[in-house]
Each structure stands twice: as C-alpha cells, then as structure tokens.
Write a protein that holds these residues in place. Structure first.
Motif, PDB file in Angstrom:
ATOM      1  N   ASN A   1      37.380  23.932  43.057  1.00 58.19           N
ATOM      2  CA  ASN A   1      36.929  24.317  41.787  1.00 58.19           C
ATOM      3  C   ASN A   1      38.100  24.817  40.994  1.00 58.19           C
ATOM      4  N   PRO A   2      38.576  23.876  40.126  1.00 51.33           N
ATOM      5  CA  PRO A   2      39.942  24.091  39.360  1.00 51.33           C
ATOM      6  C   PRO A   2      39.883  25.126  38.383  1.00 51.33           C
ATOM      7  N   ARG A   3      38.729  25.314  37.794  1.00 51.62           N
ATOM      8  CA  ARG A   3      38.377  26.315  37.019  1.00 51.62           C
ATOM      9  C   ARG A   3      38.248  27.493  37.497  1.00 51.62           C
ATOM     10  N   LEU A   4      37.616  27.795  38.493  1.00 49.79           N
ATOM     11  CA  LEU A   4      37.458  29.111  39.428  1.00 49.79           C
ATOM     12  C   LEU A   4      38.709  29.424  39.767  1.00 49.79           C
TER      13      LEU A   4
ATOM     14  N   GLU B   1      41.827  28.885  38.672  1.00 49.88           N
ATOM     15  CA  GLU B   1      42.701  29.423  37.581  1.00 49.88           C
ATOM     16  C   GLU B   1      42.222  30.653  37.287  1.00 49.88           C
ATOM     17  N   LYS B   2      40.972  31.174  37.288  1.00 45.58           N
ATOM     18  CA  LYS B   2      40.418  32.300  36.689  1.00 45.58           C
ATOM     19  C   LYS B   2      40.911  33.493  37.989  1.00 45.58           C
TER      20      LYS B   2
END
Length: 203
Positions: A74-77, A79-80
């Motif tokens: 999950n790239p977005r997660l 990054e977070k």
C-alpha cells in the motif's frame, strides 16, 4: 569503569529477566497458535548497532505474518509510515493483530530483547536501535549516534516514546550520548518504568 559496571549489570539483569520471560513465552506460544494471531512467537528485524554493526532485534510478534510486505503493498500507507517517523497510528495499521495491540500497549513485546542484551548487541539503557533508513535523519551526526551500544530503554522513551517523532527524537538520543553516566542511566530507567505502567506513547 562505567562501561564495565554497565556491562556487568546488563548480564545479571538479563539472565534473571530471561528466567521470568520463559513462562510468558509459553503462554504467548499457545495464543499464537489460533485465529488471526497464528504464526511464530518471535519477530526479528535488522537494526543498526554500535559502530554501524547490524544485528537482529527480537520481539514477541505483534503483527500478522509478512507484515512488512503487506505494508509496502500500500504505497500511500507506506509513505505515511515513513513521514510519521516510521510509525503508524494503531487504528490505521493493518499489520497489528488484536493480541498484538495488547502486547505493544503493555510493552510485553519488548521482553525478548533481554536476549539481545545478554548477547551484547544491546544494553539495558541507551539510544533505541533503528532500521537503516532512519539513519538518514541523523545526517552528519550518524557516527556519533552509533558510537554507543543501543538500548532497550532510552532517553527518548523516557521522554514520551512514540508520541515524540523526528527530528526531536534525534536530539534526545544524541543528548544521551553526550551525557551517559550511571546516574543518568538510573534516572532513565526510573522514568521508563513509570511510562510503561502508564502506557504513555506505547503503540
């Protein structure tokens, strides 16, 4: 003399602690044999120790199997996760099991690190060992940060643990490097014990 006494304390405390850790491990072994907890008892992760020497830190597994792979899918997660000082809020972290939340909140997941202390990879009191990508945050002070043995409990934890992120965490860890002493170690130990019972910053 400080280093000799510190190492002697580490050996004595870790041997005594591991005797008590053994029955806890058996209980967790049973729990980890069922449901969403199913999997190995221990989790190990590559960290960077004194003088840039890598080692594997041991914890009771609080996440699902293949947790790192699941996070990076999950790239977005992910990054977070990086932006949040390599942490995620518990309610947003899909890797942590229900029992894992309890282990983390109570800090029981950290008990296997007494094995790291006995081996000499870690010490009871010192800067927390980090994964390699985190070293970038220390910039040109990374050699200073890695000039001491990493610890199971440190000044950063005593000051707020996961509620304190980078770059403030860097300053706290480096402050310890500059002021390490038996008296300061005792003060940090006392503050950590209090924060563990209060479950402050633990997730």
């Amino acid at each position: 003399m400080y280093c000799f006494i510190k190492r002697l304390i580490d050996i004595i405390v870790s041997i005594i602690a591991l005797i008590f850790v053994a029955p806890i491990t058996l209980i967790i072994l049973v729990i980890d044999s069922f449901g969403d907890n199913k999997g190995p008892v221990f989790y190990k992760q590559r960290r960077i120790g004194k003088n840039h020497k890598p080692f594997y830190i041991y914890k009771y597994r609080s996440m699902v199997v293949d947790a790192e792979k699941k996070l990076k899918e999950n790239p977005r997660l992910y990054e977070k996760y990086v932006e949040n000082s390599y942490k995620l809020p518990p309610d947003e972290d899909p890797r942590i099991t229900k029992f894992g939340h309890f282990l983390r909140k109570s800090s029981l997941d950290e008990l296997p690190q007494f094995l790291n202390i006995l081996k000499g990879d870690m010490t009871l009191i010192g800067p927390r060992p980090v994964v390699e990508p985190e070293l970038e945050v220390y910039g040109n002070r990374v050699d200073k940060f890695l000039s001491v043995t990493p610890g199971a409990m440190g000044y950063w934890q005593a000051s707020g643990r996961s509620s304190i992120g980078y770059p403030e965490r860097c300053e706290l860890e480096l402050y310890y490097v500059d002021h390490a002493s038996l008296w300061f170690d005792c003060k940090i130990l006392f503050k950590n014990i209090i924060s563990i019972f209060k479950a402050e910053g633990a997730f």
